[in-house]
Design a protein around this motif. Structure first.
Motif, short mmCIF file in Angstrom:
data_model
loop_
_atom_site.label_atom_id
_atom_site.label_comp_id
_atom_site.label_asym_id
_atom_site.label_seq_id
_atom_site.Cartn_x
_atom_site.Cartn_y
_atom_site.Cartn_z
N TRP A 142 3.75 -10.00 -42.07
CA TRP A 142 3.27 -10.93 -41.05
C TRP A 142 4.42 -11.40 -40.17
N PRO A 143 4.25 -11.41 -38.86
CA PRO A 143 2.99 -11.07 -38.23
C PRO A 143 2.91 -9.65 -37.69
N ASP A 144 4.06 -8.95 -37.52
CA ASP A 144 4.01 -7.74 -36.71
C ASP A 144 4.55 -6.46 -37.33
N GLN A 197 -4.05 -3.75 -37.00
CA GLN A 197 -3.30 -3.36 -38.19
C GLN A 197 -4.19 -2.62 -39.19
N ALA A 207 -2.30 -18.14 -40.48
CA ALA A 207 -1.07 -17.90 -41.25
C ALA A 207 -0.35 -19.22 -41.45
N ASP A 227 -7.25 -13.57 -30.94
CA ASP A 227 -5.98 -13.35 -31.62
C ASP A 227 -6.16 -12.59 -32.93
N ASP A 228 -7.36 -12.58 -33.47
CA ASP A 228 -7.63 -11.81 -34.68
C ASP A 228 -7.56 -10.30 -34.43
N ARG A 272 -5.06 -8.72 -33.83
CA ARG A 272 -3.88 -8.22 -34.55
C ARG A 272 -4.30 -7.62 -35.89
N VAL A 332 -1.84 -16.48 -46.02
CA VAL A 332 -2.90 -16.19 -45.07
C VAL A 332 -4.22 -16.63 -45.67
#
Length: 166
Positions: free
Chosen positions: A46-48, A25, A165, A18-19, A21, A156
């Motif tokens: 965060w998150p997207d 980024q 998060a 999952d890191d 992401r 975070v």
């Protein structure tokens, strides 16, 4: 619109995969930073959300196989969607608050091919670096790009090499 996705077959547990992401980024920030004027602020909410000069220009997406809630996912997709130009229908840029496009933020000369190829190249290097060094180097570069962090937002933390998060 520029859209691209990276498909992975992770070899690590879900919390580590999952890191990706943060890795994606960071690759977006490094890639756009290499081709857009240097005074342009590239950040993430965060998150997207992908934020350029304080306005949302896109988003990242991270999805993985739904069957596993723990353990190693069968597959993982890390994707990004960036708005290159918007049809403002006669409105002045900036009137649609908190939304923008790359063209409106000093990137009018950038096209989809250049953005996709640049982010892709940075992502390939980032995945290799992540495999060798883990999440910490990305977290250290990424945390300064979190929108609002410069105003004291602290949501975070690093848990070992995993981003958490809260």
């Amino acid at each position: 619109i520029a859209e691209l996705a990276f498909v992975f077959e992770p070899e690590v547990a879900r919390d580590q995969s999952d890191d990706m992401r943060i890795v994606l980024q960071t690759a977006i920030a490094d890639g756009l930073g290499a081709i857009i004027p240097s005074q342009t602020a590239i950040q993430f909410r965060w998150p997207d959300d992908v934020i350029v000069n304080g306005a949302k220009v896109g988003e990242t997406i991270l999805i993985s196989s739904a069957s596993e809630t723990e353990g190693v996912p069968t597959w993982l997709v890390a994707a990004v969607r960036i708005v290159l130009e918007r049809d403002l229908d006669g409105l002045e840029p900036g009137l649609v608050r908190d939304e923008s496009s790359i063209a409106e933020e000093d990137g009018a000369d950038l096209d989809r091919t250049r953005i996709i190829s640049t982010i892709s190249a940075h992502m390939l290097n980032a995945v290799q670096e992540w495999g060798e060094e883990g999440t910490r180097p990305f977290a250290e570069r990424w945390i300064g790009r979190v929108f609002g962090f410069e105003h004291g937002t602290d949501f975070v933390t690093l848990n070992g090499d995993t981003i958490v998060a809260h």
